[in-house]
Motif scaffolding. Structure first.
Motif, PDB file in Angstrom:
ATOM      1  N   LEU A   9       7.858   7.257   6.204  1.00  0.00           N
ATOM      2  CA  LEU A   9       6.869   6.232   6.526  1.00  0.00           C
ATOM      3  C   LEU A   9       5.698   6.382   5.554  1.00  0.00           C
ATOM      4  O   LEU A   9       5.039   7.419   5.534  1.00  0.00           O
ATOM      5  N   VAL A  10       5.469   5.359   4.726  1.00  0.00           N
ATOM      6  CA  VAL A  10       4.434   5.479   3.696  1.00  0.00           C
ATOM      7  C   VAL A  10       3.200   4.627   3.980  1.00  0.00           C
ATOM      8  O   VAL A  10       2.161   4.816   3.339  1.00  0.00           O
ATOM      9  N   ALA A  11       3.297   3.693   4.919  1.00  0.00           N
ATOM     10  CA  ALA A  11       2.124   2.883   5.263  1.00  0.00           C
ATOM     11  C   ALA A  11       2.365   2.223   6.608  1.00  0.00           C
ATOM     12  O   ALA A  11       3.511   1.980   7.000  1.00  0.00           O
ATOM     13  N   ALA A  12       1.273   1.928   7.297  1.00  0.00           N
ATOM     14  CA  ALA A  12       1.358   1.208   8.570  1.00  0.00           C
ATOM     15  C   ALA A  12       0.052   0.461   8.784  1.00  0.00           C
ATOM     16  O   ALA A  12      -1.026   1.013   8.562  1.00  0.00           O
ATOM     17  N   GLU A  28      18.640   4.338  -0.055  1.00  0.00           N
ATOM     18  CA  GLU A  28      19.584   3.340  -0.559  1.00  0.00           C
ATOM     19  C   GLU A  28      19.045   1.918  -0.535  1.00  0.00           C
ATOM     20  O   GLU A  28      19.603   1.039  -1.196  1.00  0.00           O
ATOM     21  N   HIS A  29      17.973   1.679   0.207  1.00  0.00           N
ATOM     22  CA  HIS A  29      17.455   0.316   0.346  1.00  0.00           C
ATOM     23  C   HIS A  29      16.024   0.179  -0.158  1.00  0.00           C
ATOM     24  O   HIS A  29      15.432  -0.891  -0.044  1.00  0.00           O
ATOM     25  N   GLY A  30      15.487   1.249  -0.717  1.00  0.00           N
ATOM     26  CA  GLY A  30      14.142   1.194  -1.255  1.00  0.00           C
ATOM     27  C   GLY A  30      13.088   1.060  -0.173  1.00  0.00           C
ATOM     28  O   GLY A  30      13.246   1.546   0.950  1.00  0.00           O
ATOM     29  N   LEU A  31      12.017   0.365  -0.518  1.00  0.00           N
ATOM     30  CA  LEU A  31      10.899   0.177   0.392  1.00  0.00           C
ATOM     31  C   LEU A  31      11.189  -1.005   1.315  1.00  0.00           C
ATOM     32  O   LEU A  31      11.504  -2.099   0.846  1.00  0.00           O
ATOM     33  N   VAL A  32      11.089  -0.782   2.618  1.00  0.00           N
ATOM     34  CA  VAL A  32      11.388  -1.825   3.596  1.00  0.00           C
ATOM     35  C   VAL A  32      10.205  -1.951   4.552  1.00  0.00           C
ATOM     36  O   VAL A  32       9.776  -0.961   5.152  1.00  0.00           O
ATOM     37  N   ALA A  95       0.257   6.201  -0.413  1.00  0.00           N
ATOM     38  CA  ALA A  95      -0.396   4.959  -0.834  1.00  0.00           C
ATOM     39  C   ALA A  95       0.148   4.477  -2.173  1.00  0.00           C
ATOM     40  O   ALA A  95       0.372   3.273  -2.372  1.00  0.00           O
ATOM     41  N   LEU A  96       0.380   5.405  -3.093  1.00  0.00           N
ATOM     42  CA  LEU A  96       0.928   5.033  -4.398  1.00  0.00           C
ATOM     43  C   LEU A  96       2.314   4.423  -4.247  1.00  0.00           C
ATOM     44  O   LEU A  96       2.621   3.384  -4.840  1.00  0.00           O
ATOM     45  N   THR A  97       3.151   5.041  -3.436  1.00  0.00           N
ATOM     46  CA  THR A  97       4.506   4.531  -3.223  1.00  0.00           C
ATOM     47  C   THR A  97       4.475   3.151  -2.587  1.00  0.00           C
ATOM     48  O   THR A  97       5.158   2.221  -3.040  1.00  0.00           O
ATOM     49  N   ALA A  98       3.674   3.002  -1.541  1.00  0.00           N
ATOM     50  CA  ALA A  98       3.617   1.732  -0.819  1.00  0.00           C
ATOM     51  C   ALA A  98       3.052   0.605  -1.670  1.00  0.00           C
ATOM     52  O   ALA A  98       3.403  -0.564  -1.468  1.00  0.00           O
ATOM     53  N   SER A  99       2.194   0.945  -2.629  1.00  0.00           N
ATOM     54  CA  SER A  99       1.483  -0.079  -3.399  1.00  0.00           C
ATOM     55  C   SER A  99       2.193  -0.496  -4.677  1.00  0.00           C
ATOM     56  O   SER A  99       1.845  -1.529  -5.257  1.00  0.00           O
ATOM     57  N   ARG A 182      -9.016  -1.633  -4.799  1.00  0.00           N
ATOM     58  CA  ARG A 182      -9.613  -0.430  -5.371  1.00  0.00           C
ATOM     59  C   ARG A 182      -9.459   0.782  -4.475  1.00  0.00           C
ATOM     60  O   ARG A 182      -9.480   1.915  -4.955  1.00  0.00           O
ATOM     61  N   ASP A 183      -9.322   0.563  -3.162  1.00  0.00           N
ATOM     62  CA  ASP A 183      -9.249   1.717  -2.272  1.00  0.00           C
ATOM     63  C   ASP A 183      -7.977   2.525  -2.484  1.00  0.00           C
ATOM     64  O   ASP A 183      -7.918   3.700  -2.128  1.00  0.00           O
ATOM     65  N   VAL A 184      -6.942   1.910  -3.088  1.00  0.00           N
ATOM     66  CA  VAL A 184      -5.730   2.674  -3.386  1.00  0.00           C
ATOM     67  C   VAL A 184      -6.040   3.712  -4.458  1.00  0.00           C
ATOM     68  O   VAL A 184      -5.726   4.897  -4.315  1.00  0.00           O
ATOM     69  N   MET A 185      -6.681   3.288  -5.540  1.00  0.00           N
ATOM     70  CA  MET A 185      -7.047   4.227  -6.594  1.00  0.00           C
ATOM     71  C   MET A 185      -8.114   5.202  -6.110  1.00  0.00           C
ATOM     72  O   MET A 185      -8.179   6.346  -6.576  1.00  0.00           O
ATOM     73  N   ALA A 186      -8.929   4.775  -5.161  1.00  0.00           N
ATOM     74  CA  ALA A 186      -9.947   5.673  -4.609  1.00  0.00           C
ATOM     75  C   ALA A 186      -9.303   6.886  -3.950  1.00  0.00           C
ATOM     76  O   ALA A 186      -9.890   7.978  -3.941  1.00  0.00           O
TER      77      ALA A 186
END
Length: 200
Positions: A9-12, A28-32, A95-99, A182-186
């Motif tokens: 789980l990378v984001a919610a 096998e299905h990447g980001l879902v 966050a990097l993965t999800a974005s 910007r908050d991702v890079m933050a």
């Protein structure tokens, strides 16, 4: 879509009164992205934490619909979210993965690398045990998405690893996260500051 898979789980984000839209990284299905009923409720709240590994049943009537997901915890990393440096590292990796990844494009090597990175963050005695893995994961993301990214020297000393981390700042900002909030890079900036204080 009708699958039962391990996932990270990378984001919610909250949806309605009690549900969440979870973003799940699968091999096998990447980001879902999927709707998790009761994701903000008492039972699932400890599960729906970025960085946790889960077993997910993901169902949708068509590929054009947002799937529904039922998730069960397989590995909790919540305990490390109370520690500033591990929490910053886990938060940034997720966050990097999800974005950056397009949905439903499989990246099995990235899935394995992310799982290994999260395990290293949680079980290494300090950042000396996982910083090289973080740099390797970032560089792998750049390579997988066509932006280069040299493999780091995993045996380098901590100062060299931190310099490699710093050198990846610009390509991540300008290529992977161009146009993202910007908050991702933050999150990466916060991790960098904590690492700098540890090294100094």
């Amino acid at each position: 879509m009708n699958i039962s898979v391990p996932a990270i789980l990378v984001a919610a984000r909250a949806h309605g009164e009690t549900a969440v839209i979870a973003r799940l990284m699968t091999e096998e299905h990447g980001l879902v992205a999927a709707y998790v009923a009761g994701g903000r409720g008492r039972q699932l709240r400890p599960v729906v934490i970025p960085g946790n590994s889960v077993e997910a049943e993901i169902r949708s009537k068509s590929d054009n619909q947002l799937p529904f997901a039922r998730i069960e915890l397989s590995t909790s990393r919540a305990a490390w979210m109370t520690e500033p440096l591990p929490a910053a590292a886990i938060g940034w990796a997720c966050a990097l993965t999800a974005s950056t990844l397009a949905e439903r494009n499989p990246y099995p090597s990235l899935y394995s690398a992310l799982e290994a990175l999260l395990e290293a963050i949680c079980h290494a005695p300090s950042a000396r045990g996982w910083l090289a893995a973080m740099v390797a994961f970032e560089a792998m993301l750049l390579r997988e998405l066509g932006y280069g990214g040299e493999k780091p020297d995993m045996a380098a000393d901590l100062d060299t690893q931190f310099e490699a981390f710093r050198q990846l700042h610009r390509p991540i900002r300008d290529y992977l996260l161009a146009g993202n909030p910007r908050d991702v890079m933050a999150a990466r900036n916060a991790l960098g500051e904590r690492l700098k204080r540890m090294i100094e």
